[in-house]
Design a protein around this motif. Sequence first.
Motif, short mmCIF file in Angstrom:
data_model
loop_
_atom_site.label_atom_id
_atom_site.label_comp_id
_atom_site.label_asym_id
_atom_site.label_seq_id
_atom_site.Cartn_x
_atom_site.Cartn_y
_atom_site.Cartn_z
N VAL A 122 -3.04 -1.85 15.14
CA VAL A 122 -2.87 -3.27 15.45
C VAL A 122 -1.61 -3.81 14.83
CG1 VAL A 122 -3.89 -5.72 15.12
CG2 VAL A 122 -5.43 -3.80 15.55
N ALA A 123 -0.64 -4.56 15.60
CA ALA A 123 0.44 -5.02 15.04
C ALA A 123 0.18 -6.16 14.12
CB ALA A 123 1.31 -5.51 16.08
N PRO A 124 0.93 -6.17 12.75
CA PRO A 124 1.01 -7.14 12.06
C PRO A 124 1.64 -8.27 12.42
CG PRO A 124 2.58 -5.47 11.08
CD PRO A 124 1.94 -4.95 12.49
N ARG A 125 1.27 -9.50 12.00
CA ARG A 125 1.85 -10.66 12.46
C ARG A 125 3.09 -10.92 11.55
NH1 ARG A 125 -1.41 -15.17 12.63
NH2 ARG A 125 0.02 -16.34 13.49
N PHE A 126 2.77 -10.50 10.07
CA PHE A 126 3.74 -10.78 9.24
C PHE A 126 4.10 -9.72 8.15
CE2 PHE A 126 0.71 -14.51 9.85
CZ PHE A 126 1.66 -15.33 10.04
N ARG A 127 5.38 -9.91 7.50
CA ARG A 127 6.05 -8.79 6.76
C ARG A 127 5.69 -9.39 5.37
NH1 ARG A 127 11.33 -7.46 10.05
NH2 ARG A 127 11.40 -9.67 9.50
N VAL A 128 6.09 -8.29 4.50
CA VAL A 128 6.14 -8.55 3.12
C VAL A 128 7.46 -9.40 2.96
CG1 VAL A 128 6.46 -7.71 0.87
CG2 VAL A 128 4.59 -6.55 2.33
N GLY A 129 7.26 -10.66 2.08
CA GLY A 129 8.28 -11.53 1.86
C GLY A 129 8.08 -12.66 2.83
N ASP A 130 7.40 -12.75 3.87
CA ASP A 130 7.37 -13.70 4.69
C ASP A 130 6.69 -15.06 4.03
OD1 ASP A 130 8.56 -12.50 6.75
OD2 ASP A 130 6.76 -12.29 8.05
N ARG A 131 7.33 -16.12 4.36
CA ARG A 131 6.52 -17.31 3.70
C ARG A 131 5.46 -17.93 4.84
NH1 ARG A 131 6.20 -19.63 -0.62
NH2 ARG A 131 6.69 -21.61 -0.02
N VAL A 132 4.20 -18.11 4.51
CA VAL A 132 3.19 -18.50 5.30
C VAL A 132 2.53 -19.64 4.78
CG1 VAL A 132 2.61 -16.04 5.99
CG2 VAL A 132 1.79 -17.02 3.91
N LEU A 133 2.05 -20.35 5.92
CA LEU A 133 1.20 -21.50 5.80
C LEU A 133 -0.14 -21.16 6.12
CD1 LEU A 133 1.26 -24.88 5.17
CD2 LEU A 133 1.69 -24.93 7.87
N VAL A 134 -1.15 -21.44 4.96
CA VAL A 134 -2.53 -21.35 5.43
C VAL A 134 -2.96 -22.36 6.32
CG1 VAL A 134 -4.89 -20.76 4.55
CG2 VAL A 134 -2.75 -20.16 3.24
#
Lengths: 103, 117, 205
Positions: B25-37
């Motif tokens: 399954v492809a990840p939507r994010f990579r290490v270091g990405d800023r995310v908003l819950v």
Amino acid sequence: MNGVHDLGGMHGFGPINPEPNEPVFHHEWERRVFGVMMAAFGGGHFNVDQFRHGIERMGAVEYLSGSYYEHWLHALEALLQEHGTITVDELASKWKQFAEGAH
Amino acid sequence: MPVITKDLVSVLINTGGSTRVAKPVAPRFRVGDRVLVRTLNPEHHTRLPRYARGKRGTVEHDHGVFVFPDTSAHDEGEKPQHVYTVRFVARELWGPSAPERDTLRLDLWDDYLDPAP
Amino acid sequence: MAEHAHTAPPSDPELRIKALESLLAEKKLIDPAAVDAIIETYETKIGPRNGARVVARAWTDPEYKARLLADATKAIAELGFSGAQGEDMVVVENTEEVHNVVVCTLCSCYPWPTLGLPPVWYKAAPYRARVVSDPRGVLLEFGTVVSDDVEVRVWDSNAELRYLVLPRRPEGTDGWSEEQLAALVSRDSMIGTATIPTPAPGAAP
């Protein structure tokens, strides 16, 4: 669900009071709840997410006033009935049998 | 369904049952990405605590693909997706009275996250 | 189940679990001998002594420590510990800069193969509610003071990763054997609510 189980950040529950030299179980019934839950889980009667949700669906007052293994017992009874494994009538007849047998 | 007999107990305990899923399954994010819950208020089961909803964090680790509890609890399938350790600074979660240096890590599924704007 | 709302369960959990176990055994869905064996395993074989062995090995074997921090599940299995509620493990290291502490705010997730079953306080509301928002205050209740220049890092383990803290090795233990070191490692030091005190001079066996 926004249940009372989602405790992170809440105030007002008082001190933590760790028990020194705590035993693994405090009562024989806790042992049996743990063992029966593991055996039923291993037997494939519910998955871990269903089990956790079974606990979360307890009433808020019951959740906060009940101990950990009471939560487990509640979820076990609820899930096994919902999945048709046992019926409430079967359970009630056992309750009656053991309540009478205890005296 | 298999009945757990005495002979099976050690297998049950020593093997357990990982909810890791061996699917690409492809990840939507990579290490270091800023995310908003995401701000969600589902009536169903979820492993997204309220205190983290609407907060910003940074993806610190990708743990791979796991069963999604929000569907798994309701017979709606595994919906396998990546789980990330997301780092939050304590002040983002608890406000200015929290010590500046302190942080919190939470493991979150892809469906709980959006890219931080 | 609304139609059965009149059949309220009795309040006594002892009676309820006896009834449930008896019913499931009659239906041949569980084997009471297996239930006994499960209980015995967690009362006698699985507990924080397992985690203490992992910690002591990491303190004495730098290559093991590197493997433990890179792939904890595999490294812990090298010592024979694996399985239920430790299927996917992460070990986090306390250092001069970081103090880690673990909780599960939504239920009571805990690394069973290395720490055994969790204590009551770990599962109860006061700890779960407060350690995320006021970890330093909670640590103080355990007698643990973390200096202001150290980051307190809380791990709220609500997903399927299970966390074990690798505490700092106390001063004054140079030359101690793995077994002697393991005896110093407390359960709470591997949850992160405690640190390991420096042993009194001459304490080494």
